[in-house]
Motif scaffolding. Sequence first.
Motif, PDB file in Angstrom:
ATOM      1  N   LEU A 120       0.754  -0.926  -0.126  1.00 33.30           N
ATOM      2  CA  LEU A 120       0.210   0.198   0.020  1.00 33.30           C
ATOM      3  C   LEU A 120       0.669   1.209  -0.063  1.00 33.30           C
ATOM      4  CD1 LEU A 120      -2.706   1.346   0.310  1.00 33.30           C
ATOM      5  CD2 LEU A 120      -2.440   1.105   2.857  1.00 33.30           C
ATOM      6  N   PHE A 121       0.570   2.235  -0.955  1.00 35.22           N
ATOM      7  CA  PHE A 121       1.443   3.435  -0.952  1.00 35.22           C
ATOM      8  C   PHE A 121       0.194   4.582  -0.919  1.00 35.22           C
ATOM      9  CE2 PHE A 121       3.642   0.351  -3.492  1.00 35.22           C
ATOM     10  CZ  PHE A 121       4.946   0.435  -2.839  1.00 35.22           C
ATOM     11  N   ALA A 122       0.478   5.572  -0.380  1.00 33.06           N
ATOM     12  CA  ALA A 122      -0.468   6.615  -0.139  1.00 33.06           C
ATOM     13  C   ALA A 122       0.163   8.045  -0.724  1.00 33.06           C
ATOM     14  CB  ALA A 122      -0.856   6.791   1.419  1.00 33.06           C
ATOM     15  N   VAL A 123      -0.775   8.929  -1.338  1.00 29.59           N
ATOM     16  CA  VAL A 123      -0.153  10.336  -1.457  1.00 29.59           C
ATOM     17  C   VAL A 123      -1.383  11.220  -1.235  1.00 29.59           C
ATOM     18  CG1 VAL A 123       1.490   9.677  -3.317  1.00 29.59           C
ATOM     19  CG2 VAL A 123      -0.964   9.756  -3.777  1.00 29.59           C
ATOM     20  N   CYS A 124      -0.832  12.508  -0.865  1.00 30.65           N
ATOM     21  CA  CYS A 124      -1.678  13.528  -0.348  1.00 30.65           C
ATOM     22  C   CYS A 124      -1.624  14.651  -1.163  1.00 30.65           C
ATOM     23  CB  CYS A 124      -1.692  13.572   1.005  1.00 30.65           C
ATOM     24  SG  CYS A 124      -3.159  14.794   1.641  1.00 30.65           S
ATOM     25  N   GLY A 125      -2.611  15.504  -1.772  1.00 24.43           N
ATOM     26  CA  GLY A 125      -2.498  16.335  -2.482  1.00 24.43           C
ATOM     27  C   GLY A 125      -1.318  16.542  -3.340  1.00 24.43           C
ATOM     28  N   GLN A 126      -0.450  17.479  -3.115  1.00 25.98           N
ATOM     29  CA  GLN A 126       0.629  17.673  -4.249  1.00 25.98           C
ATOM     30  C   GLN A 126       1.980  16.931  -4.056  1.00 25.98           C
ATOM     31  OE1 GLN A 126      -0.017  19.409  -7.162  1.00 25.98           O
ATOM     32  NE2 GLN A 126      -2.314  19.261  -6.372  1.00 25.98           N
TER      33      GLN A 126
END
Length: 246
Positions: A120-126
């Motif tokens: 699992l990878f997570a990115v937020c916004g920019q």
Amino acid sequence: MPLVVLCGLPGSGKSRRAEELRAALGAEGWPVHVVAEGEAGGRAALRAEAERRLGRRAVVVVDACNELKSFRYELYCAAKQAGTPHCLLHCAADSPEPGRDPPAGPFEPPDARNRWDRPLFAVCGQEPLPLPALRAALLESPPPPPNQATRAQPLQSTAFLHQLDRVTQEVLGAVLAAQRGGAQPGERIPVPAGGGEGLVLRRPVSAAELSRLRRQFISYTKMHPSDENLPQLGAMFLQYLSRSIQ
């Protein structure tokens, strides 16, 4: 080829992330196919298109909310059956964009403790994509081993299937005819298709129950086909009925 499942609420930047992945991997010579969520067909069409593309030499990116863990599990099983690595990219927005429709159902956040949600990878916004980690998960990891649920079943010969259908029908016909003729519980019912064996029923059995048991026996036998068992199919079915009817 590898499967990337995007996950996130509407307006969280999933489509932008899909294009970033396409550009980054494409620059390294990897073809990327993005399967986007559409109106027609819903989740079933989305899954079918992803499964179709998994057979080609391209990274497949599923660009959709994928808000239900049950659907993410279906995509995980598709990747496992195809023998390809899989990862999940959770896109989170700093704040939801106005005017965006919510997903069709409640959003079930991914959980790395679930095998279908990892890696699992997570990115937020920019935030930039974790490209080195994504690349390692997709292109450097061995594919997951298939299990009984996802392993393609062996093909059976036409003769085997025909014999299985014919013999089980004959057994059911003999049992139903004997009951209509007055056979009582505890009485031995002769079954010619059973290879000389008979059947002793402890109680009356309806046609619907016998048909259900026949379907179960056929499904199980198809999973373990062997032409060596052809002469014993009738006896095997009688044994199955004897064990199943208590």
